[in-house]
Write an enzyme that holds these catalytic residues in place. Sequence first.
Site, PDB file in Angstrom:
ATOM      1  N   ASP A 196       0.864  -1.168   0.000  1.00  0.00           N
ATOM      2  CA  ASP A 196       0.000   0.000   0.000  1.00  0.00           C
ATOM      3  C   ASP A 196       0.911   1.232   0.000  1.00  0.00           C
ATOM      4  O   ASP A 196       2.122   1.129   0.226  1.00  0.00           O
ATOM      5  CB  ASP A 196      -0.878  -0.036   1.250  1.00  0.00           C
ATOM      6  CG  ASP A 196      -1.785   1.168   1.363  1.00  0.00           C
ATOM      7  OD1 ASP A 196      -2.290   1.640   0.335  1.00  0.00           O
ATOM      8  OD2 ASP A 196      -1.970   1.652   2.500  1.00  0.00           O
ATOM      9  N   ASP A 198      -0.330   5.044   1.031  1.00  0.00           N
ATOM     10  CA  ASP A 198      -0.621   6.002   2.102  1.00  0.00           C
ATOM     11  C   ASP A 198      -0.497   5.344   3.471  1.00  0.00           C
ATOM     12  O   ASP A 198      -1.059   4.272   3.726  1.00  0.00           O
ATOM     13  CB  ASP A 198      -2.039   6.560   1.936  1.00  0.00           C
ATOM     14  CG  ASP A 198      -2.169   7.418   0.686  1.00  0.00           C
ATOM     15  OD1 ASP A 198      -3.070   8.262   0.639  1.00  0.00           O
ATOM     16  OD2 ASP A 198      -1.355   7.242  -0.245  1.00  0.00           O
TER      17      ASP A 198
END
Length: 408
Positions: A196, A198
């Site tokens: 991922d 963020d």
Amino acid sequence: MTDHTADPARTAGEPAAGPRSPLLIRVSGRDRPRLTADLLRLVAEAGAQVEDMEQLVVRERLTLDVLVRLDGADEALVRDVLFWGFTHGLAVDFEQVERRSQRANLRRHAITVLGERLGPAVLAAVADAVAGTGGNIDRIVRLATDPVTAYDLVVIAGDVERMRRALVEVAGEHGCDIAVQVNGLERRAKRLVVMDVDSTLITDEVIELLADEAGCRDRVRAITDRAMAGELDFTDSLTERVALLAGLDEDAIERVRRRIRLTPGARTFVRTLQRLGFAVGVVSGGFTPFTDALAAELGLDHAYANRLEVVDGRLTGRVVGRVVDRARKAELLAEIAAAEGVPLTQTVAVGDGANDLDMLAAAGLGIAFNAKPVVRRQADTTVSVPYLDAILFMLGIRGADVDRSDEG
């Protein structure tokens, strides 16, 4: 120096009564060049055969174990090794062991213990959890002391599930991270890491930085927090948040790009993985202008995210194309793995939010990195320190193999 051979009454002139049990030679003392070579030369000259060998050096103190088969060997081997040890100031012990060890065929598990501080109480609790569930520790290796302390324990597990539960309690009580993996090809064969972005690869939530530019950060953050905790459908929450950005000048994207901060250890993490032959990719519920920039900066192999619609230099408040949501992240992991020719069992996924759960479950190893509680409960393992490169130790990579040359 002690001789623990099982039949000290035998002399060199007496015939052997049959195949003899292997002899374990243990040498310990200050390390120096050629000790291993000298010992093995004595074994070879005696006509003995090496069945197993292991060496460890801690702070220039050597422990060397050599298991030899003595059938037909010169009985003077013990005398010669004792004299050699004496002349080099080494302690030498002998022990005859079973010809076949049942332990050799037992399945091993690797327990990785990681934390900013790992005192003896933590390691004692881990050892108690192993022993209390019928297991036994085979080997302990310190993986790292910087930026965290990490140890790898290879264990012959008794009741594996009970051991896992006991170790979860240890991790919670002592504030550390503990991973349990089968210590076999499944662990050593990992070849693809997908993350991922963020709050994982970067410390920021990009949509909140964009909302800051649009003057609606608090409203967007409240929606983001609920979505990452699994309280809201991700696609619906993304649509609602992006709609609040309608009318934002396209130049705000570049301003936000300059504000993004990499997670500490991110460069080291990616650089080390690539040097070790891993492919590295990102799949993000964020936006392509930022993932594309990160891919170029870090040399990532794959990058996927959502596309913001821009008309006449301003954001319309809409996303173009299929949303990269929870299900899509898992699909992209599979697509990247297929493109790299890597089976899913040899992949690692890293994330922090509820929309990462399917990807973490699909990967060979799913790691919750400073994650929300719902993710921590469901991931294979957790990393709770603020350094992305600490994940390397969960893969069994030693600190000496970590490449910090690009870390700023």
